[in-house]
Design a protein around this motif. Sequence first.
Motif, mmCIF file in Angstrom:
data_model
loop_
_atom_site.group_PDB
_atom_site.id
_atom_site.type_symbol
_atom_site.label_atom_id
_atom_site.label_comp_id
_atom_site.label_asym_id
_atom_site.label_seq_id
_atom_site.Cartn_x
_atom_site.Cartn_y
_atom_site.Cartn_z
ATOM 1 N N ILE A 116 50.922 46.065 66.652
ATOM 2 C CA ILE A 116 50.432 46.694 67.756
ATOM 3 C C ILE A 116 49.278 47.451 67.671
ATOM 4 O O ILE A 116 49.232 48.303 66.879
ATOM 5 N N ALA A 117 48.227 47.083 68.327
ATOM 6 C CA ALA A 117 46.775 47.668 68.206
ATOM 7 C C ALA A 117 46.891 48.830 69.243
ATOM 8 O O ALA A 117 46.114 49.905 69.089
ATOM 9 N N ALA A 172 47.968 36.800 67.437
ATOM 10 C CA ALA A 172 46.641 37.515 67.294
ATOM 11 C C ALA A 172 45.956 37.960 68.924
ATOM 12 O O ALA A 172 45.626 37.129 69.515
ATOM 13 N N GLY A 173 46.112 39.205 69.329
ATOM 14 C CA GLY A 173 45.267 39.814 70.517
ATOM 15 C C GLY A 173 46.151 39.457 71.662
ATOM 16 O O GLY A 173 45.764 39.778 72.956
ATOM 17 N N ALA A 174 47.363 39.049 71.449
ATOM 18 C CA ALA A 174 48.346 38.755 72.940
ATOM 19 C C ALA A 174 48.786 40.135 73.371
ATOM 20 O O ALA A 174 48.996 41.157 72.787
ATOM 21 N N ARG A 186 43.276 37.603 60.535
ATOM 22 C CA ARG A 186 43.522 37.976 59.351
ATOM 23 C C ARG A 186 44.401 39.287 59.285
ATOM 24 O O ARG A 186 45.710 39.574 58.583
ATOM 25 N N ARG A 187 44.076 40.308 60.112
ATOM 26 C CA ARG A 187 44.820 41.700 60.236
ATOM 27 C C ARG A 187 46.288 41.537 60.927
ATOM 28 O O ARG A 187 47.036 42.119 60.689
ATOM 29 N N TYR A 188 46.278 40.519 61.891
ATOM 30 C CA TYR A 188 47.498 40.214 62.503
ATOM 31 C C TYR A 188 48.549 39.649 61.423
ATOM 32 O O TYR A 188 49.602 40.016 61.551
ATOM 33 N N LEU A 189 48.093 38.723 60.598
ATOM 34 C CA LEU A 189 48.911 38.274 59.761
ATOM 35 C C LEU A 189 49.165 39.079 58.881
ATOM 36 O O LEU A 189 50.516 38.827 58.234
ATOM 37 N N GLN A 190 48.596 40.140 58.433
ATOM 38 C CA GLN A 190 49.015 41.065 57.442
ATOM 39 C C GLN A 190 49.955 42.196 57.987
ATOM 40 O O GLN A 190 50.729 42.533 57.419
ATOM 41 N N THR A 191 50.116 42.192 59.591
ATOM 42 C CA THR A 191 50.984 43.207 60.080
ATOM 43 C C THR A 191 51.941 42.657 60.936
ATOM 44 O O THR A 191 52.819 43.418 61.521
ATOM 45 N N ALA A 192 52.090 41.527 61.187
ATOM 46 C CA ALA A 192 53.084 40.837 61.950
ATOM 47 C C ALA A 192 54.458 41.289 62.057
ATOM 48 O O ALA A 192 55.028 41.319 62.931
ATOM 49 N N TYR A 238 51.273 46.419 76.094
ATOM 50 C CA TYR A 238 50.650 46.478 74.725
ATOM 51 C C TYR A 238 49.668 45.338 74.491
ATOM 52 O O TYR A 238 49.797 44.510 74.933
ATOM 53 N N ALA A 239 49.149 45.532 73.025
ATOM 54 C CA ALA A 239 48.258 44.412 72.550
ATOM 55 C C ALA A 239 48.369 44.336 71.263
ATOM 56 O O ALA A 239 48.546 45.291 70.548
ATOM 57 N N LYS A 240 48.485 43.143 70.733
ATOM 58 C CA LYS A 240 48.634 42.935 69.362
ATOM 59 C C LYS A 240 47.195 42.986 68.555
ATOM 60 O O LYS A 240 46.180 42.828 69.235
#
Length: 377
Positions: A296-297, A260-262, A284-290, A277-279
């Motif tokens: 990638i945000a 998350a946020g890496a 919660r959002r990261y777990l949904q999209t990993a 790039y940034a995740k």
Amino acid sequence: MLSLYVHIPWCLRKCPYCDFNSHELRGEIPADTYVAALLADLEQELPAVWGRTVETVFIGGGTPSLLPAEAVDRLLSGIRSRLSLRPDAEITLEANPGALERGRFAEYRAAGVSRLSIGVQSFDDAQLARIGRIHDRGQALQAVDEARAAGFERINLDLMFGQPGQTQNAALADLDTALALQPGHLSWYQFTLEPNTWFHRHPPALPGDDLIAAIQDAGQARLAEAGYARYEVSAWARPGHGCQHNLNYWRFGDYLGIGAGAHGKLTDAASGQIRRYAKQRHPRRYLQTAATPQRIASEQILGETDILFEYLLNALRLESGFRREDFRAATGLPVEPLESALQRPAEKGLLETGEWIRPTPRGRRFLDDLLADLLPD
């Protein structure tokens, strides 16, 4: 050089000075779910790094030492099964002395962690309470003892000076305590007020510039006398104990970022394009999209001006500086834009521009001013 950064976004309590992507833990850490997400995220990254060897891994946070050892073992095993990881890779894990269970360091060591970075910040109980840390002096000392008992030969201690209300004697007493513990590496850096933090909204009284300079001068003398060489603005190490992962950042190397946020930075071998790039930041959002492209945000292909400034921003933090051939190899750019950028700070006496390009002693003291001079108009 290629590295891997793994972000663990949870902590027990958010420190009032912390601007990292960390979130206070509500209940149990979802270790199994999160490790599975990290490995799914990593699998999406693999096509960009086929054939390349990862030389360092850094598990940061947040508070990675909240993870049980079996989760760290599964994570590192999963990384090894998906990537070409150098057999003697430097694998660092950050630890908070207030978020440790007895015996966990030995289990981390058995899982393959080879380097510990312990967030001490101070050995003064009153000072630790003032900056919102959850540990005390005794826990910090115990963490170092347990790390050594677990077989860790590579240990870093994080220590801040110039903290709210801190005197010169108190700052140097912290440093003396750290030196007496004889870690291989010390990250000794100035406390700052960062945007979007509690302390930024409610600023405490900090030591003035003259006091900060006096602490720096006295502390640097003590570090050198104790056998520590400064190789980066805030990094001091005994021979053979420099942090290879961070050196890769400062030398403008490539790195994957999962969690998350890496953040990550990769150079395309065919085109030479450099992509950052940034995740997704929120866990919660990261777990949904990993496992999806939506993890990638944000991402950006760096232009020549960005590459030039980012390279200088990193390389000029190194005590050794860099050579023109280092710049060409890391960026793929000609040296003409570099020479033009260096002219103004060199004329001000902030920069040496011989075979090795590095800040002068004055430039090191006023590094922010030096870097501002390098910004494009």
